[in-house]
Design a protein around this motif. Structure first.
Motif, mmCIF file in Angstrom:
data_model
loop_
_atom_site.group_PDB
_atom_site.id
_atom_site.type_symbol
_atom_site.label_atom_id
_atom_site.label_comp_id
_atom_site.label_asym_id
_atom_site.label_seq_id
_atom_site.Cartn_x
_atom_site.Cartn_y
_atom_site.Cartn_z
ATOM 1 N N UNK A 96 9.216 4.148 -17.306
ATOM 2 C CA UNK A 96 8.294 4.176 -16.179
ATOM 3 C C UNK A 96 7.446 2.905 -16.096
ATOM 4 N N UNK A 97 6.829 2.496 -17.189
ATOM 5 C CA UNK A 97 6.005 1.283 -17.255
ATOM 6 C C UNK A 97 4.876 1.277 -16.231
ATOM 7 N N UNK A 98 4.222 2.412 -16.055
ATOM 8 C CA UNK A 98 3.121 2.490 -15.097
ATOM 9 C C UNK A 98 1.898 1.734 -15.616
ATOM 10 N N UNK A 99 1.169 1.097 -14.711
ATOM 11 C CA UNK A 99 -0.076 0.432 -15.061
ATOM 12 C C UNK A 99 -1.146 1.497 -15.291
ATOM 13 N N UNK A 100 -1.712 1.518 -16.464
ATOM 14 C CA UNK A 100 -2.709 2.538 -16.799
ATOM 15 C C UNK A 100 -4.131 2.070 -16.534
ATOM 16 N N UNK A 101 -4.275 0.949 -15.837
ATOM 17 C CA UNK A 101 -5.589 0.443 -15.489
ATOM 18 C C UNK A 101 -5.984 -0.815 -16.214
ATOM 19 N N UNK A 102 -5.127 -1.291 -17.098
ATOM 20 C CA UNK A 102 -5.461 -2.493 -17.858
ATOM 21 C C UNK A 102 -5.329 -3.764 -17.026
ATOM 22 N N UNK A 103 -4.613 -3.677 -15.885
ATOM 23 C CA UNK A 103 -4.430 -4.842 -15.025
ATOM 24 C C UNK A 103 -4.903 -4.531 -13.611
ATOM 25 N N UNK A 104 -5.533 -5.519 -12.984
ATOM 26 C CA UNK A 104 -5.833 -5.383 -11.554
ATOM 27 C C UNK A 104 -5.285 -6.556 -10.749
ATOM 28 N N UNK A 105 -4.552 -7.443 -11.424
ATOM 29 C CA UNK A 105 -3.937 -8.586 -10.727
ATOM 30 C C UNK A 105 -2.573 -8.194 -10.180
ATOM 31 N N UNK A 106 -2.537 -7.058 -9.472
ATOM 32 C CA UNK A 106 -1.288 -6.491 -8.985
ATOM 33 C C UNK A 106 -1.404 -6.125 -7.520
ATOM 34 N N UNK A 107 -0.257 -5.959 -6.881
ATOM 35 C CA UNK A 107 -0.141 -5.266 -5.599
ATOM 36 C C UNK A 107 1.015 -4.295 -5.760
ATOM 37 N N UNK A 108 0.843 -3.070 -5.280
ATOM 38 C CA UNK A 108 1.858 -2.033 -5.446
ATOM 39 C C UNK A 108 2.739 -1.966 -4.195
ATOM 40 N N UNK A 109 4.055 -2.020 -4.399
ATOM 41 C CA UNK A 109 5.021 -2.048 -3.306
ATOM 42 C C UNK A 109 5.996 -0.882 -3.428
ATOM 43 N N UNK A 110 6.381 -0.343 -2.275
ATOM 44 C CA UNK A 110 7.346 0.750 -2.273
ATOM 45 C C UNK A 110 8.167 0.709 -0.988
ATOM 46 N N UNK A 111 9.498 0.751 -1.146
ATOM 47 C CA UNK A 111 10.397 0.742 0.006
ATOM 48 C C UNK A 111 10.908 2.151 0.267
ATOM 49 N N UNK A 112 10.944 2.541 1.549
ATOM 50 C CA UNK A 112 11.484 3.842 1.955
ATOM 51 C C UNK A 112 12.640 3.605 2.934
ATOM 52 N N UNK A 113 13.798 3.177 2.447
ATOM 53 C CA UNK A 113 14.893 2.783 3.336
ATOM 54 C C UNK A 113 15.571 3.947 4.042
ATOM 55 N N UNK A 114 15.206 5.182 3.686
ATOM 56 C CA UNK A 114 15.841 6.361 4.279
ATOM 57 C C UNK A 114 15.144 6.792 5.563
ATOM 58 N N UNK A 115 13.981 6.219 5.856
ATOM 59 C CA UNK A 115 13.136 6.783 6.904
ATOM 60 C C UNK A 115 12.521 5.692 7.772
ATOM 61 N N UNK A 116 12.631 5.863 9.086
ATOM 62 C CA UNK A 116 11.912 5.019 10.029
ATOM 63 C C UNK A 116 10.607 5.735 10.363
ATOM 64 N N UNK A 117 9.612 5.556 9.525
ATOM 65 C CA UNK A 117 8.380 6.346 9.634
ATOM 66 C C UNK A 117 7.400 5.716 10.625
ATOM 67 N N UNK A 118 6.385 6.461 10.979
ATOM 68 C CA UNK A 118 5.354 5.967 11.894
ATOM 69 C C UNK A 118 3.997 5.795 11.220
ATOM 70 N N UNK A 119 3.775 6.469 10.114
ATOM 71 C CA UNK A 119 2.523 6.326 9.365
ATOM 72 C C UNK A 119 2.739 6.855 7.961
ATOM 73 N N UNK A 120 1.961 6.337 7.022
ATOM 74 C CA UNK A 120 2.074 6.779 5.635
ATOM 75 C C UNK A 120 0.791 6.401 4.904
ATOM 76 N N UNK A 121 0.447 7.182 3.879
ATOM 77 C CA UNK A 121 -0.574 6.737 2.933
ATOM 78 C C UNK A 121 -0.099 7.060 1.534
ATOM 79 N N UNK A 122 -0.849 6.630 0.544
ATOM 80 C CA UNK A 122 -0.392 6.694 -0.833
ATOM 81 C C UNK A 122 -1.264 7.601 -1.689
ATOM 82 N N UNK A 123 -0.695 8.055 -2.787
ATOM 83 C CA UNK A 123 -1.471 8.761 -3.795
ATOM 84 C C UNK A 123 -2.394 7.759 -4.481
ATOM 85 N N UNK A 124 -3.686 8.070 -4.524
ATOM 86 C CA UNK A 124 -4.674 7.169 -5.096
ATOM 87 C C UNK A 124 -5.492 7.910 -6.145
#
Length: 208
Positions: free
Chosen positions: A126-154
């Motif tokens: 998994x290699x999830x960031x546990x908070x030790x870094x903030x020099x990141x941007x999180x990216x996610x591709x959803x190639x199965x769906x032509x969506x109109x709006x989305x938000x993320x788990x925060x």
């Protein structure tokens, strides 16, 4: 991590920063359509549309200084460079996170991204960031769906790492486009910066 401390006494957005730091729900997400017609034409030359999108997103993030800013309590830092962290489907049927430093040269970036993403796909960690870094941007591709709006788990109101999502490529009368979403913390980013980000991503897609 290389960064500079933002002087809140001279920073034009210091009042907005202090205001939105008090909000319980300070994040907002903006979705728009991106023209990927040129990118689909370049696909015939062997360019990976996925890695090209990663590169364009990185270019957009680094064009807008506020998208490389992070707060730590009551201080704000500006990173010189942020690493792109994207979800990667694994051979085991789960997903992990890859970490790809942004490089302005597309050829170098694509080779680096292919190697690092391929390693995660085979490794299955998994290699999830546990908070030790903030020099990141999180990216996610959803190639199965032509969506109109989305938000993320925060995890909460103190998370100020931008999230970028993009969807399925859709052809309409010879023109290809896709949805893209940028989710940000309002203490650091206003609408003007969101607009500048999307313009920079489009410019990068058109120049590949």
């Amino acid at each position: 991590m290389t960064y500079t401390l933002v002087d809140l006494q001279t920073w034009p957005r210091s009042a907005q920063f202090r205001l939105f730091r008090t909000y319980q729900q300070p994040h907002y997400a903006t979705t728009t359509r991106m023209n990927v017609t040129h990118l689909m034409q370049r696909k015939a030359d062997g360019i990976s549309p996925y890695r090209a999108c990663l590169y364009a997103i990185g270019a957009g993030l680094h064009t807008v200084p506020e998208l490389c800013m992070r707060f730590r309590g009551d201080t704000v830092v500006a990173h010189d460079m942020v690493t792109l962290s994207m979800t990667v489907p694994t051979d085991a049927g789960s997903f992990g996170y890859a970490y790809v430093p942004y490089v302005a040269d597309f050829g170098a970036f694509e080779a680096q991204a292919a190697a690092l993403i391929g390693k995660v796909a085979k490794g299955g960690v998994l290699q999830a960031n546990s908070g030790e870094r903030d020099d990141l941007a999180y990216l996610s591709c959803m190639p199965w769906l032509d969506y109109t709006a989305i938000n993320n788990a925060l995890p909460g109101p103190d998370d100020c790492i931008p999230r970028v999502t993009w969807g399925k490529f859709v052809e309409r009368d010879g023109r290809w486009d896709m949805a893209m979403t940028l989710e940000v913390h309002h203490a650091l980013v206003d609408g003007a910066q969101v607009g500048a980000y999307f313009a920079a991503v489009q410019a990068a897609l058109d120049q590949l």
